[in-house]
Design a protein around this motif. Structure first.
Motif, PDB file in Angstrom:
ATOM      1  N   LEU A 150       0.825  -1.202   0.000  1.00  0.00           N
ATOM      2  CA  LEU A 150       0.000   0.000   0.000  1.00  0.00           C
ATOM      3  C   LEU A 150       0.861   1.255   0.000  1.00  0.00           C
ATOM      4  O   LEU A 150       0.635   2.182  -0.788  1.00  0.00           O
ATOM      5  CB  LEU A 150      -0.927  -0.001   1.218  1.00  0.00           C
ATOM      6  CG  LEU A 150      -1.827   1.211   1.395  1.00  0.00           C
ATOM      7  CD1 LEU A 150      -2.907   1.207   0.340  1.00  0.00           C
ATOM      8  CD2 LEU A 150      -2.448   1.208   2.784  1.00  0.00           C
ATOM      9  N   THR A 151       1.864   1.281   0.851  1.00  0.00           N
ATOM     10  CA  THR A 151       2.743   2.444   0.947  1.00  0.00           C
ATOM     11  C   THR A 151       3.493   2.676  -0.356  1.00  0.00           C
ATOM     12  O   THR A 151       3.534   3.796  -0.876  1.00  0.00           O
ATOM     13  CB  THR A 151       3.739   2.269   2.103  1.00  0.00           C
ATOM     14  OG1 THR A 151       3.011   2.045   3.307  1.00  0.00           O
ATOM     15  CG2 THR A 151       4.616   3.485   2.257  1.00  0.00           C
ATOM     16  N   LEU A 152       4.083   1.620  -0.896  1.00  0.00           N
ATOM     17  CA  LEU A 152       4.824   1.776  -2.143  1.00  0.00           C
ATOM     18  C   LEU A 152       3.905   2.079  -3.313  1.00  0.00           C
ATOM     19  O   LEU A 152       4.290   2.781  -4.247  1.00  0.00           O
ATOM     20  CB  LEU A 152       5.657   0.528  -2.418  1.00  0.00           C
ATOM     21  CG  LEU A 152       6.840   0.352  -1.474  1.00  0.00           C
ATOM     22  CD1 LEU A 152       7.523  -0.974  -1.717  1.00  0.00           C
ATOM     23  CD2 LEU A 152       7.828   1.491  -1.619  1.00  0.00           C
ATOM     24  N   GLY A 153       2.683   1.586  -3.271  1.00  0.00           N
ATOM     25  CA  GLY A 153       1.710   1.927  -4.308  1.00  0.00           C
ATOM     26  C   GLY A 153       1.345   3.392  -4.281  1.00  0.00           C
ATOM     27  O   GLY A 153       1.234   4.041  -5.327  1.00  0.00           O
ATOM     28  N   LEU A 154       1.167   3.950  -3.084  1.00  0.00           N
ATOM     29  CA  LEU A 154       0.862   5.381  -2.967  1.00  0.00           C
ATOM     30  C   LEU A 154       2.041   6.243  -3.414  1.00  0.00           C
ATOM     31  O   LEU A 154       1.862   7.230  -4.125  1.00  0.00           O
ATOM     32  CB  LEU A 154       0.470   5.726  -1.530  1.00  0.00           C
ATOM     33  CG  LEU A 154      -0.905   5.241  -1.086  1.00  0.00           C
ATOM     34  CD1 LEU A 154      -1.087   5.462   0.408  1.00  0.00           C
ATOM     35  CD2 LEU A 154      -1.988   5.958  -1.853  1.00  0.00           C
ATOM     36  N   VAL A 155       3.247   5.843  -3.022  1.00  0.00           N
ATOM     37  CA  VAL A 155       4.441   6.582  -3.459  1.00  0.00           C
ATOM     38  C   VAL A 155       4.597   6.460  -4.968  1.00  0.00           C
ATOM     39  O   VAL A 155       4.882   7.439  -5.661  1.00  0.00           O
ATOM     40  CB  VAL A 155       5.696   6.064  -2.718  1.00  0.00           C
ATOM     41  CG1 VAL A 155       6.963   6.636  -3.329  1.00  0.00           C
ATOM     42  CG2 VAL A 155       5.617   6.404  -1.242  1.00  0.00           C
ATOM     43  N   GLY A 156       4.389   5.264  -5.486  1.00  0.00           N
ATOM     44  CA  GLY A 156       4.491   5.043  -6.921  1.00  0.00           C
ATOM     45  C   GLY A 156       3.468   5.826  -7.712  1.00  0.00           C
ATOM     46  O   GLY A 156       3.733   6.265  -8.831  1.00  0.00           O
ATOM     47  N   LYS A 157       2.304   6.032  -7.153  1.00  0.00           N
ATOM     48  CA  LYS A 157       1.271   6.825  -7.830  1.00  0.00           C
ATOM     49  C   LYS A 157       1.775   8.220  -8.090  1.00  0.00           C
ATOM     50  O   LYS A 157       1.623   8.770  -9.168  1.00  0.00           O
ATOM     51  CB  LYS A 157       0.001   6.849  -6.990  1.00  0.00           C
ATOM     52  CG  LYS A 157      -1.166   7.547  -7.677  1.00  0.00           C
ATOM     53  CD  LYS A 157      -1.277   8.985  -7.244  1.00  0.00           C
ATOM     54  CE  LYS A 157      -2.477   9.627  -7.884  1.00  0.00           C
ATOM     55  NZ  LYS A 157      -2.242  10.978  -8.337  1.00  0.00           N
ATOM     56  N   TYR A 158       2.402   8.821  -7.104  1.00  0.00           N
ATOM     57  CA  TYR A 158       2.876  10.189  -7.267  1.00  0.00           C
ATOM     58  C   TYR A 158       4.132  10.264  -8.128  1.00  0.00           C
ATOM     59  O   TYR A 158       4.358  11.253  -8.813  1.00  0.00           O
ATOM     60  CB  TYR A 158       3.106  10.843  -5.908  1.00  0.00           C
ATOM     61  CG  TYR A 158       1.799  11.124  -5.227  1.00  0.00           C
ATOM     62  CD1 TYR A 158       0.961  12.121  -5.691  1.00  0.00           C
ATOM     63  CD2 TYR A 158       1.369  10.365  -4.148  1.00  0.00           C
ATOM     64  CE1 TYR A 158      -0.263  12.364  -5.100  1.00  0.00           C
ATOM     65  CE2 TYR A 158       0.158  10.595  -3.538  1.00  0.00           C
ATOM     66  CZ  TYR A 158      -0.652  11.600  -4.024  1.00  0.00           C
ATOM     67  OH  TYR A 158      -1.873  11.823  -3.436  1.00  0.00           O
TER      68      TYR A 158
END
Length: 85
Positions: free
Chosen positions: A9-17
């Protein structure tokens, strides 16, 4: 399993940005891919015997799985965009 979800979840949110920027476009796909990549890496590492579920290297593997899946997604997204000068 909870830690795998949180890492994804954390890396997905960072990856989104990193991939999509601050645009208001869909953030569900990168977050889902981050979680999916973490679970795939966790499953593959555990089932092949590379590490046990309580080994610290599992964190590195789940992070790498998330980053790899998000990188593939980023390449596919940017390849489909038309650039005009």
């Amino acid at each position: 399993m909870v830690s795998t979800f949180i890492v994804g979840l954390t890396l997905g949110l960072v990856g989104k940005y990193l991939v999509l920027g601050n645009s208001s476009s869909n953030f569900v796909v990168p977050v889902f891919l981050g979680i999916l990549g973490a679970f795939i890496a966790h499953f593959l590492g555990g089932s092949t015997g590379w590490y046990r579920s309580d080994d610290p290297i599992g964190f590195v593997a789940t992070s790498a799985g998330s980053i790899l899946l998000l990188a593939i997604y980023g390449v596919l997204i940017h390849r489909n965009k038309k650039v005009s000068y």
